[in-house]
Scaffold this active site. Structure first.
Site, short mmCIF file in Angstrom:
data_model
loop_
_atom_site.label_atom_id
_atom_site.label_comp_id
_atom_site.label_asym_id
_atom_site.label_seq_id
_atom_site.Cartn_x
_atom_site.Cartn_y
_atom_site.Cartn_z
N LYS A 103 72.32 33.87 87.31
CA LYS A 103 72.92 32.61 87.75
C LYS A 103 72.48 32.43 89.28
O LYS A 103 72.79 31.49 89.95
CB LYS A 103 74.28 32.85 88.04
CG LYS A 103 75.14 32.96 86.65
CD LYS A 103 76.81 32.97 86.88
CE LYS A 103 77.43 33.40 85.78
NZ LYS A 103 79.04 33.68 86.10
N ARG A 114 67.74 58.88 80.17
CA ARG A 114 68.05 60.17 81.01
C ARG A 114 68.52 59.72 82.20
O ARG A 114 69.69 60.43 82.47
CB ARG A 114 66.81 60.91 81.30
CG ARG A 114 66.35 61.75 79.59
CD ARG A 114 64.87 61.78 79.81
NE ARG A 114 64.22 60.67 79.46
CZ ARG A 114 63.79 60.00 78.42
NH1 ARG A 114 64.27 61.01 77.32
NH2 ARG A 114 63.70 58.91 78.10
N THR A 115 68.01 58.88 83.18
CA THR A 115 68.44 58.73 84.67
C THR A 115 69.96 58.21 84.43
O THR A 115 70.75 58.87 85.07
CB THR A 115 67.54 57.73 85.19
OG1 THR A 115 66.45 58.44 85.11
CG2 THR A 115 68.11 58.02 86.76
N HIS A 165 60.89 57.50 92.77
CA HIS A 165 62.08 57.92 91.95
C HIS A 165 62.48 59.37 92.27
O HIS A 165 62.33 60.27 91.68
CB HIS A 165 61.53 58.27 90.39
CG HIS A 165 62.67 58.09 89.30
ND1 HIS A 165 64.04 58.59 89.47
CD2 HIS A 165 62.52 58.02 87.98
CE1 HIS A 165 64.58 58.50 88.29
NE2 HIS A 165 63.94 58.16 87.65
N ARG A 193 68.73 51.19 89.98
CA ARG A 193 67.29 50.92 89.41
C ARG A 193 66.91 49.60 89.33
O ARG A 193 67.64 48.57 88.88
CB ARG A 193 67.22 51.58 87.96
CG ARG A 193 65.91 51.54 87.41
CD ARG A 193 65.52 52.14 86.17
NE ARG A 193 65.55 53.24 86.53
CZ ARG A 193 64.95 54.42 85.49
NH1 ARG A 193 64.99 54.21 84.35
NH2 ARG A 193 64.78 55.73 85.90
C1 NCD Z 1 60.66 57.57 84.29
C2 NCD Z 1 60.87 56.31 85.24
O1 NCD Z 1 61.69 55.67 84.67
O2 NCD Z 1 60.30 56.35 86.05
N1 NCD Z 1 61.62 57.96 83.26
C3 NCD Z 1 62.91 58.67 83.88
O3 NCD Z 1 63.58 58.07 84.56
N2 NCD Z 1 62.80 59.93 83.25
C4 NCD Z 1 59.17 57.49 83.55
C5 NCD Z 1 58.84 56.42 82.73
O4 NCD Z 1 59.49 55.52 82.53
O5 NCD Z 1 57.86 56.77 82.38
#
Ligand code: NCD
Length: 329
Positions: free
Chosen positions: A95, A65-66, A144, A116
């Protein structure tokens, strides 16, 4: 390359009430325009606004999703996307390159980086050297912040702000970064027009309980807090928002599996009719598919809201003056 004003999105601690109001107003405009269809004149108004800009999505951890909603948001606004979805395996980190070297270099290729990373604080470290804005798309078990934005947007759209309401977090509260960001944000927004939440209830197995540092921060905010080891009918009945989360097994692979706390259909039947069930997704056993049929189930809409909130956020970061104009009622 087009010079942008540097504004990073690292933590919910940075979000002010007027800024959130503006962001939500724009996200709602975008959501309504989208409902008219992608060929509608209303949607077309937004389709070129970020046209020369490039977003780099640099993901060291899995995502559906993100990453995809950020990329869809950028493209919907006419921008382009350069993407590394598996940076821990396919980028020069293999590397031996440091995060900071990578971030410095990436800054020459685009106008905003969505990052991320599995380490708490990685986004701040990146921001300290990045020549372009960094958006924290999850830093390990830290924060997040953009997920908290779409979570709060969903709550704000559904709940009347003039009633006292409880938000219950269920699951892995220790490692779940979405819980950390949303809890902090909601605690800070008490008694504003942005959040009706006056009480936080934390339900988890003992070994997945909320960390002491965050617990203290929340206590200092003055919001009412309650803890429980089980999701019982009384808690479900009292919850206006039930925020389910999965166990973050990948963060503590050596830890024996704790018993999942499950929102069974029987329990879900105890919810008030105007309550809502949220989940950042992906889900595991804690949220059975049978619950999808309940009118209170809002998690797919929540995920869809990610598109509008992230579009608004990209407009804010890349075209701040235009953002201000678009948000005006
Ligand atoms: C979450 C995350 O990556 O922290 N997912 C997301 O971004 N919607 C939740 C998860 O991974 O459980």
């Amino acid at each position: 390359m087009h010079q942008t004003q540097l504004r990073h999105i690292l933590s919910v601690d940075e979000f002010s009430v007027p800024w959130l109001r503006a962001l939500f107003a724009l996200a709602r405009i975008l959501k309504e325009a989208h409902a008219h269809g992608v060929y509608s004149d209303r949607w077309a108004l937004f389709s070129q606004l970020l046209q020369p800009a490039q977003m780099i999505s640099f993901f060291y951890e899995e995502s559906t999703r993100t990453r995809l909603s950020f990329e869809a948001a950028m493209r919907a606004l006419g921008g382009t996307v350069t993407s590394t979805q598996d940076a821990s395996r396919t980028s020069s980190i293999v590397k031996g390159e440091s995060l900071t070297d990578s971030i410095r270099v990436i800054g020459a290729y685009g106008n905003v980086t969505v990052l991320r990373h599995p380490t708490i604080g990685a986004a701040s470290t990146a921001a300290s050297v990045s020549p372009i804005p960094i958006i924290n798309a999850g830093d390990g078990a830290g924060e997040h912040p953009t997920q908290a934005l779409l979570d709060l947007f969903t709550i704000w759209e559904h709940l009347a702000v003039d009633q006292e309401t409880a938000l219950t977090f269920v699951g892995d509260l220790k490692q779940g970064r979405t819980v950390h960001s949303l809890a902090k944000l909601v605690a800070r927004l008490q008694r504003t027009d942005l959040s009706p939440i006056t009480q936080l209830i934390f339900v988890s197995p003992a070994e997945r309980a909320l960390g002491t540092e965050l617990r203290e921060t929340l206590q200092q905010s003055g919001i009412t807090i309650e803890f429980s080891g089980e999701l019982n009918p009384d808690i479900v009945q009292r919850s206006s928002v039930l925020y389910m989360t999965r166990t973050q097994k990948e963060r503590e692979p050596s830890q024996p599996a704790a018993d999942e706390i499950i929102l069974t259909p029987d329990l879900a039947r105890r919810l008030a009719s105007d309550a809502c069930i949220l989940h950042p997704l992906p889900r595991n056993a804690e949220l059975p598919v049978e619950v999808d049929e309940f009118p209170q189930a809002r998690y797919f809409e929540q995920a869809q809201n990610g598109l509008y909130v992230r579009m608004a956020l990209l407009l804010y970061i890349l075209r701040p003056e235009l953002f201000t104009t678009l948000c005006r009622p």
